[in-house]
Design a protein around this motif. Structure first.
Motif, PDB file in Angstrom:
ATOM      1  N   ASN A  32       0.818  -1.217   0.000  1.00 19.07           N
ATOM      2  CA  ASN A  32       0.000   0.000   0.000  1.00 19.07           C
ATOM      3  C   ASN A  32       0.851   1.266   0.000  1.00 19.07           C
ATOM      4  OD1 ASN A  32      -2.522  -1.321  -0.072  1.00 19.07           O
ATOM      5  ND2 ASN A  32      -2.321  -1.763   2.109  1.00 19.07           N
ATOM      6  N   ARG A  33       1.868   1.240  -0.866  1.00 16.77           N
ATOM      7  CA  ARG A  33       2.728   2.402  -1.060  1.00 16.77           C
ATOM      8  C   ARG A  33       2.684   2.790  -2.530  1.00 16.77           C
ATOM      9  NH1 ARG A  33       7.948  -0.108   1.997  1.00 16.77           N
ATOM     10  NH2 ARG A  33       7.191  -1.950   0.953  1.00 16.77           N
ATOM     11  N   THR A  34       3.091   4.010  -2.811  1.00 22.13           N
ATOM     12  CA  THR A  34       3.248   4.390  -4.207  1.00 22.13           C
ATOM     13  C   THR A  34       4.520   3.719  -4.727  1.00 22.13           C
ATOM     14  OG1 THR A  34       4.601   6.346  -3.764  1.00 22.13           O
ATOM     15  CG2 THR A  34       2.187   6.652  -3.778  1.00 22.13           C
ATOM     16  N   ALA A  35       4.666   3.699  -6.038  1.00 21.37           N
ATOM     17  CA  ALA A  35       5.885   3.130  -6.618  1.00 21.37           C
ATOM     18  C   ALA A  35       7.103   3.897  -6.112  1.00 21.37           C
ATOM     19  CB  ALA A  35       5.812   3.184  -8.139  1.00 21.37           C
ATOM     20  N   GLN A  36       6.988   5.194  -6.049  1.00 21.04           N
ATOM     21  CA  GLN A  36       8.092   6.038  -5.581  1.00 21.04           C
ATOM     22  C   GLN A  36       8.469   5.684  -4.141  1.00 21.04           C
ATOM     23  OE1 GLN A  36       7.016  10.189  -5.665  1.00 21.04           O
ATOM     24  NE2 GLN A  36       9.133  10.808  -5.994  1.00 21.04           N
ATOM     25  N   GLU A  37       7.483   5.532  -3.279  1.00 23.29           N
ATOM     26  CA  GLU A  37       7.737   5.170  -1.882  1.00 23.29           C
ATOM     27  C   GLU A  37       8.349   3.779  -1.781  1.00 23.29           C
ATOM     28  OE1 GLU A  37       4.086   7.655   0.211  1.00 23.29           O
ATOM     29  OE2 GLU A  37       3.736   5.608  -0.486  1.00 23.29           O
ATOM     30  N   ALA A  38       7.835   2.847  -2.571  1.00 24.62           N
ATOM     31  CA  ALA A  38       8.347   1.475  -2.532  1.00 24.62           C
ATOM     32  C   ALA A  38       9.810   1.420  -2.970  1.00 24.62           C
ATOM     33  CB  ALA A  38       7.491   0.563  -3.408  1.00 24.62           C
ATOM     34  N   LEU A  39      10.129   2.115  -4.052  1.00 24.49           N
ATOM     35  CA  LEU A  39      11.511   2.141  -4.525  1.00 24.49           C
ATOM     36  C   LEU A  39      12.432   2.771  -3.473  1.00 24.49           C
ATOM     37  CD1 LEU A  39      10.890   3.166  -8.229  1.00 24.49           C
ATOM     38  CD2 LEU A  39      11.750   0.946  -7.427  1.00 24.49           C
ATOM     39  N   ALA A  40      11.981   3.857  -2.859  1.00 28.53           N
ATOM     40  CA  ALA A  40      12.776   4.525  -1.825  1.00 28.53           C
ATOM     41  C   ALA A  40      12.982   3.628  -0.607  1.00 28.53           C
ATOM     42  CB  ALA A  40      12.108   5.832  -1.411  1.00 28.53           C
ATOM     43  N   ALA A  41      12.025   2.740  -0.360  1.00 26.95           N
ATOM     44  CA  ALA A  41      12.120   1.813   0.771  1.00 26.95           C
ATOM     45  C   ALA A  41      12.962   0.582   0.453  1.00 26.95           C
ATOM     46  CB  ALA A  41      10.729   1.390   1.220  1.00 26.95           C
TER      47      ALA A  41
END
Length: 73
Positions: A32-41
């Motif tokens: 339940n994250r955006t692609a941007q958030e997931a990549l950053a994580a």
């Protein structure tokens, strides 16, 4: 898949709207994250790409190998 391949795949599949999808669309497949958030994580770009494709109904035949450059001759 590398980050650069992810970026190319998004641009090729979604055109100018791709940037908005990456930053705004929440993907259930990556927690339940955006692609941007997931990549950053630290989620692997390939996993994010598949989650983005699933969420936006990209046909399976356009998911594999997306973002790769054509081989040099």
């Amino acid at each position: 898949m590398r980050h650069s391949e992810f970026d190319r795949a998004v641009a090729d599949e979604f055109g100018s709207g791709g940037a908005a999808l990456v930053s705004d669309l929440v993907l259930t497949g990556v927690g339940n994250r955006t692609a941007q958030e997931a990549l950053a994580a630290g989620v692997a770009p390939r996993e994010v790409w598949h989650a983005l494709c699933a969420e936006t109904d990209v046909p399976v035949n356009r998911r594999h190998g997306a973002g790769r450059l054509d081989p040099r001759r």
